[in-house]
Design an enzyme around this catalytic site. Structure first.
Site, mmCIF file in Angstrom:
data_model
loop_
_atom_site.group_PDB
_atom_site.id
_atom_site.type_symbol
_atom_site.label_atom_id
_atom_site.label_comp_id
_atom_site.label_asym_id
_atom_site.label_seq_id
_atom_site.Cartn_x
_atom_site.Cartn_y
_atom_site.Cartn_z
ATOM 1 N N HIS A 1 -40.338 34.686 62.040
ATOM 2 C CA HIS A 1 -41.589 35.063 63.046
ATOM 3 C C HIS A 1 -41.590 33.547 63.983
ATOM 4 O O HIS A 1 -42.470 33.508 64.198
ATOM 5 C CB HIS A 1 -41.966 35.464 61.985
ATOM 6 C CG HIS A 1 -42.426 36.829 62.141
ATOM 7 N ND1 HIS A 1 -42.531 38.562 62.839
ATOM 8 C CD2 HIS A 1 -42.290 37.285 60.691
ATOM 9 C CE1 HIS A 1 -42.937 39.308 61.934
ATOM 10 N NE2 HIS A 1 -42.371 38.689 60.123
ATOM 11 N N GLU B 1 -42.174 34.217 67.124
ATOM 12 C CA GLU B 1 -43.880 34.579 68.066
ATOM 13 C C GLU B 1 -44.555 34.461 67.380
ATOM 14 O O GLU B 1 -45.673 34.325 67.857
ATOM 15 C CB GLU B 1 -43.105 35.946 68.164
ATOM 16 C CG GLU B 1 -43.557 36.765 67.151
ATOM 17 C CD GLU B 1 -42.734 37.001 65.788
ATOM 18 O OE1 GLU B 1 -42.090 36.071 65.601
ATOM 19 O OE2 GLU B 1 -43.351 37.849 65.116
ATOM 20 N N CYS C 1 -37.259 39.954 61.888
ATOM 21 C CA CYS C 1 -37.665 40.626 60.845
ATOM 22 C C CYS C 1 -37.309 41.562 60.491
ATOM 23 O O CYS C 1 -36.360 42.870 60.279
ATOM 24 C CB CYS C 1 -38.672 39.868 60.132
ATOM 25 S SG CYS C 1 -39.288 39.991 58.918
HETATM 26 N N1 GLN Z 1 -40.364 43.912 54.357
HETATM 27 C C1 GLN Z 1 -40.643 44.318 56.024
HETATM 28 C C2 GLN Z 1 -39.758 45.636 56.027
HETATM 29 O O1 GLN Z 1 -39.230 45.741 55.215
HETATM 30 C C3 GLN Z 1 -39.793 43.400 57.136
HETATM 31 C C4 GLN Z 1 -41.690 42.288 57.292
HETATM 32 C C5 GLN Z 1 -41.588 41.812 58.607
HETATM 33 O O2 GLN Z 1 -41.110 42.067 59.607
HETATM 34 N N2 GLN Z 1 -42.142 41.138 58.625
HETATM 35 O O3 GLN Z 1 -39.023 46.148 57.232
#
Ligand code: GLN
Length: 186
Positions: free
Chosen positions: A169, A171, A79
Site C-alpha cells: 500500500h 498510499e 492489494c
Molecule cells: N485480503 C484482501 C483481499 O483478499 C486484500 C487486503 C488489502 O487490500 N489490504 O481482498
C-alpha cells in the site's frame, strides 16, 4: 490529468491525496454515471476484493471498466486492486476484471498476522518503503508482465503495458515513488 479512483470501499482517500501531492486531479467513482467523467487513469484501491468485485457488478460498473482497461486505460491496482485485475487467484475460485496476465495468491502472508513493513527496490526508482496488509503476492506472471519489485522471492509489484499493480500500500506512507511512476505511465 484526471485520475478516477474507485471509491466503493477501502483506502481510496489516501490515493487521492497522493495524486494531489503530485499535481494531478482526482474524482471518485461510486456509480455508473461517474464513468462519464474524462479519465486519464484509474486507481483501484485496497480493501476486500470479494466485496469490491460484487459491488462492481451490482453497480453496473464492471463491463465498462473492464472494456476501458482492455482498450488501454492506465490502471493502478493496490492489494485488493491487484486481485481484481489478476487473471487467476490461485486459492480462490473467483476472478474479477481478470485483465492482467498474473496469477495471485490471496492473503498470501496469512490472514491475521500478515501485516508487515519492509523496504525493497521498485523498478528503476530505487529502494522504497512498503506496507503490506493481508496482502497477496504474484505467484506467476506472463511473458508480457514485468516484475518491478520482489520481497522474499515473490513478486509484489508488476506492470503489463497499461496495468500496474502492487501487493503493498504505497498510499499509506509518505513516499510518492509508485504514484509518480503511475503518472509517468500516463
Ligand atoms: N485480503 C484482501 C483481499 O483478499 C486484500 C487486503 C488489502 O487490500 N489490504 O481482498
Amino acid at each position: 490529468m484526471q485520475i478516477g479512483v474507485l471509491a466503493l470501499q477501502g483506502a481510496f482517500i489516501e490515493h487521492e491525496q497522493m495524486i494531489h501531492c503530485l499535481g494531478a486531479s482526482s474524482f471518485e467513482i461510486r456509480q455508473k454515471k461517474d464513468l462519464d467523467h474524462p479519465m486519464d487513469g484509474l486507481i483501484i484501491p485496497g480493501g476486500e476484493s470479494t466485496v469490491m468485485g460484487k459491488l462492481l457488478h451490482e453497480l453496473r460498473l464492471f463491463e465498462t471498466l473492464k472494456e476501458k482497461i482492455e482498450k488501454g486505460l492506465p490502471v493502478f491496482g493496490t492489494c485488493a486492486g491487484l486481485l481484481l485485475l489478476a487473471k487467476k487467484i490461485q486459492n480462490d475460485n473467483r476472478r474479477h476484471l481478470a485483465t492482467m496476465n498474473i496469477e495471485a495468491v490471496r492473503n498470501a502472508y496469512g490472514r491475521q498476522l500478515g501485516s508487515f513493513y519492509t523496504e525493497a527496490d521498485f523498478g528503476d526508482r530505487g529502494r522504497i518503503p512498503m506496507t503490506f496488509i493481508r496482502a497477496p503476492y504474484i505467484e506467476m506472471a506472463g511473458k508480457d508482465v514485468k516484475s518491478l519489485a520482489q520481497v522474499d522471492g515473490h513478486i509484489v509489484a508488476a506492470r503489463q503495458e497499461n496495468q500496474l499493480v502492487t501487493a503493498f500500500h504505497p498510499e499509506l506512507l509518505k513516499d510518492l515513488s509508485v504514484h509518480r511512476y503511475f503518472l509517468d505511465m500516463i
